[in-house]
Write a protein that holds these residues in place. Structure first.
Motif, PDB file in Angstrom:
ATOM      1  N   LEU A  67       4.795   5.519   3.090  1.00  0.00           N
ATOM      2  CA  LEU A  67       5.890   4.665   2.629  1.00  0.00           C
ATOM      3  C   LEU A  67       7.242   5.344   2.820  1.00  0.00           C
ATOM      4  CD1 LEU A  67       4.421   3.176  -0.670  1.00  0.00           C
ATOM      5  CD2 LEU A  67       4.934   1.928   1.441  1.00  0.00           C
ATOM      6  N   PHE A  70       8.171   4.905   6.334  1.00  0.00           N
ATOM      7  CA  PHE A  70       8.699   3.549   6.531  1.00  0.00           C
ATOM      8  C   PHE A  70      10.180   3.499   6.147  1.00  0.00           C
ATOM      9  CE2 PHE A  70       4.500   0.961   5.804  1.00  0.00           C
ATOM     10  CZ  PHE A  70       3.939   1.562   6.912  1.00  0.00           C
ATOM     11  N   ASP A  71      10.510   4.099   4.999  1.00  0.00           N
ATOM     12  CA  ASP A  71      11.894   4.097   4.534  1.00  0.00           C
ATOM     13  C   ASP A  71      12.795   4.874   5.486  1.00  0.00           C
ATOM     14  OD1 ASP A  71      11.184   2.594   2.323  1.00  0.00           O
ATOM     15  OD2 ASP A  71      10.969   4.335   0.998  1.00  0.00           O
ATOM     16  N   GLY A  77       9.022  -4.485   6.371  1.00  0.00           N
ATOM     17  CA  GLY A  77       7.651  -4.692   5.948  1.00  0.00           C
ATOM     18  C   GLY A  77       7.060  -6.014   6.403  1.00  0.00           C
ATOM     19  N   HIS A  99       0.995  -1.733  -2.329  1.00  0.00           N
ATOM     20  CA  HIS A  99       2.322  -2.211  -1.923  1.00  0.00           C
ATOM     21  C   HIS A  99       2.175  -3.288  -0.849  1.00  0.00           C
ATOM     22  CE1 HIS A  99       4.309   1.053  -4.147  1.00  0.00           C
ATOM     23  NE2 HIS A  99       3.312   1.821  -3.713  1.00  0.00           N
ATOM     24  N   ARG A 102       4.925  -4.328   1.658  1.00  0.00           N
ATOM     25  CA  ARG A 102       5.413  -3.417   2.695  1.00  0.00           C
ATOM     26  C   ARG A 102       4.698  -3.598   4.026  1.00  0.00           C
ATOM     27  NH1 ARG A 102       8.494   0.783   0.633  1.00  0.00           N
ATOM     28  NH2 ARG A 102       9.169   0.887   2.798  1.00  0.00           N
TER      29      ARG A 102
END
Length: 260
Positions: A67, A70-71, A77, A99, A102
């Protein structure tokens, strides 16, 4: 934790997570093919490849690592297809269930959400630990040491991809063997959730593998992933993507490209 990754191509993101003792390099042939249609991001999970080492190794932490990636990459997402094999498949399932916002789609290769007995890894761990890195002069010597515990040449070659020379010309293993050995039971942990993942999910199993059983297909998988299909690649084993790359390429491309 800032994971090491390799990005290529353009389009919807396709994020790839390798299995135990693997690296992103194991996926490069397929990644290059998928990069013709997708933005392919192949990842080294913690304690593997060129990513950082940690004494902690759990699916919750590994999902959080992904995650964070991803950020860092600013991924949308609503567009991401997350693909994971074996241990990486359990990371992908954990992230999807915790999540769901996402991800757009999930692909899991040859692993079920249930508990996995990791005793079958004992010979591999024994073989890796039998290699005397301090006295090692070449890869042939490492293969001979591994062969005392691991009879399958293809498995030894897979493991030897983790062997590298440091700046002082000595050999080392890329995986954090101490942490992985200590956390082997956690690597076999069941993936559970109170709420299922409702988005499109594709499971790909090897017909010669027992990692996804008939009971998994009929009960464990639909319980957590009700909008899923299970495809069987008849002539492949657990490393289905290595044994049947064309079929895996076709299945994943069709699934990730489809509009739902």
């Amino acid at each position: 934790m800032q994971l090491h990754y390799r990005e290529q191509g353009q389009g919807r993101p396709l994020v790839i997570l390798h299995g135990l003792f693997g690296t992103l390099d194991n996926w490069q042939s397929l990644a290059r093919r998928w990069a013709e249609q997708f933005c392919v991001i192949a990842v080294d999970l913690r304690n593997h490849g060129r990513s950082p080492h940690s004494d902690e190794h759990s699916y919750e932490l590994m999902a959080q690592d992904v995650l964070e990636l991803f950020d860092t990459l600013g991924l949308d997402g609503s567009q991401i297809t997350l693909l994971g094999h074996s241990m990486g498949g359990k990371v992908a399932m954990r992230l999807a269930l915790s999540h769901p916002e996402r991800l757009a789609k999930l692909v899991v290769l040859d692993i079920a959400p249930r508990f996995s007995d990791m005793r079958h890894q004992d010979d591999i761990l024994a073989g890796l630990q039998a290699v005397n890195l301090a006295q090692l002069e070449n890869r042939q010597q490492a293969d001979e040491a591994l062969a005392q515990h691991i009879k399958w040449p293809d498995v030894r070659q897979f493991l030897l991809k983790n062997l590298y020379r440091r700046d002082d010309n000595t050999f080392a293993w890329r995986p954090n063997l101490a942490a992985l050995t200590a956390e082997m039971e956690a690597i076999g942990a069941e993936i559970t959730a109170e709420t299922p993942f409702l988005k499109p999910t594709l499971f790909i199993r090897g017909g010669k593998s027992d990692y996804i059983s008939t009971e998994d297909k009929l009960y464990h998988i639909p319980q957590l992933f009700p909008n899923s299909v299970v495809e069987t690649v008849v002539d492949a084993g657990h490393w289905v993507h290595a044994e049947a790359p064309d079929k895996v390429y076709e299945l994943v491309t069709t699934f990730a490209s489809a509009n739902y």
